[in-house]
Design a protein around this motif. Sequence first.
Motif, PDB file in Angstrom:
ATOM      1  N   ALA A  44       0.739  -1.242   0.143  1.00 37.09           N
ATOM      2  CA  ALA A  44      -0.035   0.036  -0.018  1.00 37.09           C
ATOM      3  C   ALA A  44       0.763   1.197  -0.009  1.00 37.09           C
ATOM      4  O   ALA A  44       1.854   1.452   0.704  1.00 37.09           O
ATOM      5  N   GLY A  45       0.346   2.020  -0.849  1.00 43.62           N
ATOM      6  CA  GLY A  45       1.277   3.378  -0.988  1.00 43.62           C
ATOM      7  C   GLY A  45       2.653   3.330  -1.812  1.00 43.62           C
ATOM      8  O   GLY A  45       3.013   4.385  -2.065  1.00 43.62           O
ATOM      9  N   GLU A  46       3.066   2.063  -2.113  1.00 44.74           N
ATOM     10  CA  GLU A  46       4.449   2.219  -2.829  1.00 44.74           C
ATOM     11  C   GLU A  46       4.184   2.558  -4.278  1.00 44.74           C
ATOM     12  O   GLU A  46       5.105   3.290  -4.563  1.00 44.74           O
ATOM     13  N   THR A  47       3.170   2.290  -4.904  1.00 43.64           N
ATOM     14  CA  THR A  47       3.111   2.910  -6.306  1.00 43.64           C
ATOM     15  C   THR A  47       3.181   4.396  -6.366  1.00 43.64           C
ATOM     16  O   THR A  47       3.913   5.038  -7.197  1.00 43.64           O
ATOM     17  N   ASN A  48       2.192   4.977  -5.311  1.00 43.33           N
ATOM     18  CA  ASN A  48       2.408   6.345  -5.225  1.00 43.33           C
ATOM     19  C   ASN A  48       3.878   6.980  -5.062  1.00 43.33           C
ATOM     20  O   ASN A  48       4.119   8.056  -5.711  1.00 43.33           O
ATOM     21  N   ARG A  49       4.568   6.289  -4.032  1.00 40.44           N
ATOM     22  CA  ARG A  49       5.883   6.734  -3.877  1.00 40.44           C
ATOM     23  C   ARG A  49       6.808   6.844  -5.049  1.00 40.44           C
ATOM     24  O   ARG A  49       7.504   7.445  -5.175  1.00 40.44           O
ATOM     25  N   LEU A  50       6.590   5.555  -5.724  1.00 38.59           N
ATOM     26  CA  LEU A  50       7.595   5.366  -6.870  1.00 38.59           C
ATOM     27  C   LEU A  50       7.203   6.400  -7.886  1.00 38.59           C
ATOM     28  O   LEU A  50       8.123   7.211  -8.557  1.00 38.59           O
ATOM     29  N   ILE A  51       5.952   6.676  -8.346  1.00 39.87           N
ATOM     30  CA  ILE A  51       5.625   7.795  -9.223  1.00 39.87           C
ATOM     31  C   ILE A  51       5.941   9.243  -8.739  1.00 39.87           C
ATOM     32  O   ILE A  51       6.649   9.941  -9.429  1.00 39.87           O
ATOM     33  N   ALA A  52       5.903   9.355  -7.264  1.00 44.02           N
ATOM     34  CA  ALA A  52       6.411  10.834  -6.889  1.00 44.02           C
ATOM     35  C   ALA A  52       7.800  10.947  -6.914  1.00 44.02           C
ATOM     36  O   ALA A  52       8.324  11.841  -7.247  1.00 44.02           O
ATOM     37  N   ARG A  64       8.268   5.663 -20.670  1.00 42.70           N
ATOM     38  CA  ARG A  64       8.788   4.247 -20.710  1.00 42.70           C
ATOM     39  C   ARG A  64       9.468   4.257 -19.341  1.00 42.70           C
ATOM     40  O   ARG A  64       9.411   3.243 -18.792  1.00 42.70           O
ATOM     41  N   GLU A  65      10.247   5.232 -18.758  1.00 48.91           N
ATOM     42  CA  GLU A  65      11.074   5.037 -17.667  1.00 48.91           C
ATOM     43  C   GLU A  65      10.003   4.833 -16.443  1.00 48.91           C
ATOM     44  O   GLU A  65      10.101   4.311 -15.428  1.00 48.91           O
ATOM     45  N   LEU A  66       8.870   5.762 -16.715  1.00 47.20           N
ATOM     46  CA  LEU A  66       7.760   5.719 -15.579  1.00 47.20           C
ATOM     47  C   LEU A  66       7.508   4.428 -15.300  1.00 47.20           C
ATOM     48  O   LEU A  66       7.393   3.723 -13.955  1.00 47.20           O
ATOM     49  N   ASP A  67       7.113   3.630 -16.117  1.00 51.18           N
ATOM     50  CA  ASP A  67       6.585   2.146 -16.284  1.00 51.18           C
ATOM     51  C   ASP A  67       7.713   1.336 -15.645  1.00 51.18           C
ATOM     52  O   ASP A  67       7.462   0.408 -14.664  1.00 51.18           O
ATOM     53  N   VAL A  68       8.932   1.360 -16.046  1.00 58.23           N
ATOM     54  CA  VAL A  68       9.935   0.630 -15.208  1.00 58.23           C
ATOM     55  C   VAL A  68      10.334   0.998 -13.880  1.00 58.23           C
ATOM     56  O   VAL A  68      10.246  -0.020 -13.087  1.00 58.23           O
ATOM     57  N   VAL A  69       9.987   2.015 -13.320  1.00 55.94           N
ATOM     58  CA  VAL A  69      10.045   2.428 -12.017  1.00 55.94           C
ATOM     59  C   VAL A  69       8.774   1.821 -11.444  1.00 55.94           C
ATOM     60  O   VAL A  69       8.980   1.123 -10.309  1.00 55.94           O
ATOM     61  N   ALA A  70       7.619   2.097 -11.755  1.00 52.91           N
ATOM     62  CA  ALA A  70       6.407   1.759 -11.165  1.00 52.91           C
ATOM     63  C   ALA A  70       6.085   0.357 -11.151  1.00 52.91           C
ATOM     64  O   ALA A  70       5.404  -0.144 -10.052  1.00 52.91           O
ATOM     65  N   ALA A  71       6.746  -0.407 -12.017  1.00 53.15           N
ATOM     66  CA  ALA A  71       6.343  -1.886 -11.853  1.00 53.15           C
ATOM     67  C   ALA A  71       7.320  -2.371 -10.769  1.00 53.15           C
ATOM     68  O   ALA A  71       7.106  -3.846 -10.456  1.00 53.15           O
TER      69      ALA A  71
END
Length: 418
Positions: A44-52, A64-71
């Motif tokens: 919980a909260g991790e995807t938000n943290r990664l996007i931030a 492309r890089e955002l998906d690398v990070v979010a995944a």
Amino acid sequence: MALIVQKYGGTSVGSIERMRNVARRVAKWKAAGHDLVVVPSAMAGETNRLIALAREIQPQPDARELDVVAATGEQVTSGLLAMALMQLGLRARSYSGWQVAVRTDSAYSRARIESIDTERLQTDLAAGVVPVVAGFQGVDAAGNVTTLGRGGSDTSAVALAAALKADECQIYTDVDGVYTTDPRIVETARRLRTVTFEEMLEMAGAGSKVLQIRAVEFAGKYRVRTRVLSSLTDPDLPVGEEARSGTLITFEDDPNMAMEKALISAVAAQRDEAKITVYGVPDRPGVAYAILGPIAEANIDVDVIVQNVGRDGMTDLSFTVARADLPRALAILRAQVQPHLKCREVTGDARMAKVSVVGMGMRSHAGIAARMFRTLAEEGINIEMISTSEIKITVVIDEKYTELAVRVLHKAFGLDEE
Ligand code: ADP
Ligand code: ASP
Ligand code: MG
């Protein structure tokens, strides 16, 4: 013995303790003789943290890089869950989306699943291994990592269930099923024992985030038996009891479908909407296309659309978009559409919400819209736009009235708990 895909949401894997509970639950189903495939979300909260994090470096992150990070969020939980299962003596193996492979198109941050290779998973299942497949992610034809849109682990799970021809897809979350409205907003909301696939589709589209809409679409298309249930109950609850808990998504011709008598099954709300109005456009063929075509090309989803009755050869067109897309949509309209159509003005209102009532009962009953509009009028809530389907009525209102509108409609349609 059945093949079951179990998806665990962010809260369900939100701590090491919760992951241990998930492992106990999985072990219990396995001990009852079933084959399991487990699909975790990120903590919980991790995807938000990664996007931030990505936004700190690039305000508009490279797609492309955002998906690398979010995944990565789901990669962590899949590995940890596999370990937790091993600690209970089970054989388990984690997979990322590309390892399976979950094949998608190339629309970063909103990719669609096109196909899933099931070979590795089938081999594991045949050997008694529990595959733990990272949700929310896939790989495109060029080998790029993609993500499926927020809430996309639901879709990973249902799509895997479809590809594996599983007997059931169980969506474990932090509430014990689908309710008549978000139980975190209205405490008198009631759990529905069953909800039809059509109703669930409309609810998901209208903002009930308990299931991602694409997951419901998959469930409908491939007739995946899908159940929403709680991961926060005692993990040692007997399997038979757990199997009947939660909410089952049914198909109308399903003989098991309970004939719930309510006209309206649920009230849904979606905040963070925005309304755009294009004033003074020529009232002639092709104008709606001239306005909405460039918006669609920019991959901006348009929802409710209303065109006024024309006067003196001129008309106005209003539509809603997600609030995050408002600046981009306005820029496109002002730069490309306004000069070309010579329309008078383009305005944007960023604080809108849509509130919807959904129910199969609507098909055979008149007066639902009238009751809805009267209820809102009695509270002084102005309706800015209206759209309907066979089993749903949606109104667009000022966002500040969202909660009030949901409460009064929930009560007016008799959904409050006695
Ligand atoms: P997960 O992380 O398990 O995927 P989500 O937060 O995506 O969980 O979805 C579960 C949440 O959906 C619930 O906590 C609840 O607040 C919300 N929700 C909205 N509408 C409904 C509804 N009609 N029934 C149940 N939950 C709903
Ligand atoms: N972790 C992703 C999200 O937060 C996917 C999911 O939870 O289903 O959107
Ligand atoms: Mg979710």
